[in-house]
Motif scaffolding. Structure first.
Motif, short mmCIF file in Angstrom:
data_model
loop_
_atom_site.label_atom_id
_atom_site.label_comp_id
_atom_site.label_asym_id
_atom_site.label_seq_id
_atom_site.Cartn_x
_atom_site.Cartn_y
_atom_site.Cartn_z
N ILE A 366 -15.06 31.11 -17.19
CA ILE A 366 -14.18 30.36 -16.29
C ILE A 366 -13.99 28.93 -16.79
O ILE A 366 -12.88 28.39 -16.79
N ARG A 367 -15.06 28.29 -17.23
CA ARG A 367 -14.96 26.90 -17.70
C ARG A 367 -14.03 26.77 -18.89
O ARG A 367 -13.32 25.77 -19.03
N ARG A 368 -14.02 27.76 -19.77
CA ARG A 368 -13.17 27.68 -20.95
C ARG A 368 -11.69 27.62 -20.59
O ARG A 368 -10.88 27.06 -21.35
N CYS A 369 -11.31 28.17 -19.44
CA CYS A 369 -9.90 28.16 -19.05
C CYS A 369 -9.62 27.19 -17.90
O CYS A 369 -8.52 27.19 -17.34
N SER A 370 -10.60 26.34 -17.57
CA SER A 370 -10.47 25.49 -16.39
C SER A 370 -10.24 24.03 -16.77
O SER A 370 -11.02 23.43 -17.51
N SER A 371 -9.18 23.45 -16.22
CA SER A 371 -8.95 22.01 -16.34
C SER A 371 -9.74 21.24 -15.31
O SER A 371 -10.30 20.18 -15.59
N LEU A 373 -12.61 22.00 -13.66
CA LEU A 373 -14.05 21.96 -13.84
C LEU A 373 -14.46 21.11 -15.05
O LEU A 373 -15.60 20.68 -15.16
N ASN A 374 -13.50 20.88 -15.96
CA ASN A 374 -13.76 20.02 -17.12
C ASN A 374 -13.18 18.62 -16.99
O ASN A 374 -13.32 17.79 -17.89
N GLY A 375 -12.52 18.34 -15.85
CA GLY A 375 -11.95 17.03 -15.64
C GLY A 375 -10.90 16.65 -16.68
O GLY A 375 -10.83 15.49 -17.12
N ASP A 376 -10.07 17.60 -17.09
CA ASP A 376 -9.08 17.34 -18.15
C ASP A 376 -8.15 16.19 -17.79
O ASP A 376 -7.75 16.01 -16.63
N ARG A 377 -7.79 15.42 -18.81
CA ARG A 377 -6.78 14.38 -18.69
C ARG A 377 -5.78 14.55 -19.83
O ARG A 377 -6.08 15.16 -20.84
#
Length: 378
Positions: A366-371, A373-377
């Motif tokens: 899930i984390r690999r496809c999650s913005s 949960l990773n706080g993407d900017r």
């Protein structure tokens, strides 16, 4: 800004909530004449729930919580268990199966009364310079600073922006429904996936005495045959609760959902227009991430718009981040790996690793496809 969102599905309504909260003037154009009540249920994993919360919508009280997910062979022998309460402990958000109509109702409830304009079918999108415009089926042209196509797998906006809208179909079909046929399953927080040579049967409590069930099968039903009779024959060697479920279902209970796949380009739009959810990246439901990735898109697009200097910069940055994330889960879902019987070594590994490690592997996926949960900017 004046913003037009095409499509009042999960992604479109979720995005509208976040953008209205930021002070934008948002209108959602929906081709249906009224709020949608069709469809079965969706499983919202921790990443989707986190994205919805980040857009100002709590899903904590909806549907049926899933605490344990068990995987069984056709004979009813367990070969893996996931303890999904650990996902809530690790991320702060639970896993739940929610009827689609209930989810859409919650997402619409936080919007202004006139935010969703029903009976408005968009025919095409025009882009030029910093803005965009839509042209509806009745010839009306409406301009906005931003147009977001969230209009599903056969998106008119995708066709206008990318030149094609029709996905490919990989041959798999989900025969699914949402019924109150098995109260003993509906009352708990235990979900099951039973897989064998005939395909996969899934059963999940969805709250309110309802069970979400589905049969994933490689290939269509024979023409002219009742679907339930065909499924009973195909899955006759499966142990209960599969046989018990098929015994109580009727032809009216079951609906077909073909597994579609879109290519996912680096760029989803141009100028002041972009895509979201299935319009951008339809993929099979075998990883239960379709609605979750639409919520992730909405969360990321709102964040991009609040931080980039121009609309175009925000949209292109959003597309780069999300394309990279969603390709990972799209590829895995398109493989249909969970719908095929696992090899003996995989079954043994599932039994040996235990629920905690198995769940940790799920969280890694899930984390690999999650913005969110990773706080993407951008």
């Amino acid at each position: 800004m004046d913003i037009l969102i095409v499509g009042a599905g999960v992604g479109g309504l979720a995005l509208a909530n976040g953008l209205v909260a930021d002070g934008h003037h948002v209108r959602v154009l929906e081709r249906a004449d009224a709020p949608r009540t069709d469809g079965a249920a969706v499983t919202i994993f921790s990443n989707g729930a986190a994205a919805a919360a980040g857009l100002g919508v709590s899903l904590d009280d909806l549907g049926g919580a899933i605490d344990t997910l068990g995987f069984f062979d056709a004979g009813g022998h367990a070969f893996a268990h996931a303890d999904l309460t650990l996902l809530r402990r690790w991320t702060g958000y639970r896993v739940a199966t929610i009827p689609r109509a209930t989810l859409l109702q919650r997402l619409a409830a936080g919007l202004p009364a006139d935010a969703v304009d029903y009976g408005r079918q968009v025919r095409t999108v025009e882009t030029a310079g910093s803005g965009a415009a839509v042209v509806t089926a009745d010839g009306v042209r409406e301009e906005a600073a931003l147009v977001v196509g969230a209009d599903g797998v056969r998106s008119a906006v995708r066709r206008a922006l990318l030149g094609s809208a029709d996905p490919s179909y990989n041959g798999w079909v989900s025969w699914q429904g949402l019924t109150a046929t098995m109260p003993e399953l509906a009352a708990g927080a235990y979900a099951r996936c039973i897989v064998g040579d005939a395909g996969l049967c899934g059963l999940m409590p969805a709250g309110g005495g309802l069970v979400q069930w589905w049969f994933d099968v490689d290939g269509p039903a024979p023409a002219g045959r009742p679907v339930i009779g065909w499924l009973r024959e195909r899955f006759r060697s499966y142990a209960d609760p599969v046989r018990k479920l098929l015994d109580v279902l009727t032809e009216a209970d079951v609906h077909a959902f073909r597994h579609a796949v879109h290519p996912i380009p680096d760029r989803w739009g141009t100028d002041g227009a972009t895509l979201l959810g299935d319009a951008a990246h339809a993929f099979p439901p075998s990883q239960a991430q379709g609605a979750n990735q639409a919520l992730e898109d909405a969360w990321m697009l709102r964040r991009a718009l609040s931080s980039a200097s121009t609309v175009s910069d925000a949209l292109r940055g959003y597309e780069r981040v999300r394309a990279r994330r969603v390709r990972r889960i799209s590829s895995l879902a398109a493989s249909e790996i969970t719908n095929r019987p696992p090899a003996p070594a995989a079954r043994l590994a599932g039994r040996l690793m235990g629920p905690s490690l198995f769940t940790r592997l799920q969280l890694m996926t899930i984390r690999r496809c999650s913005s969110v949960l990773n706080g993407d900017r951008i």
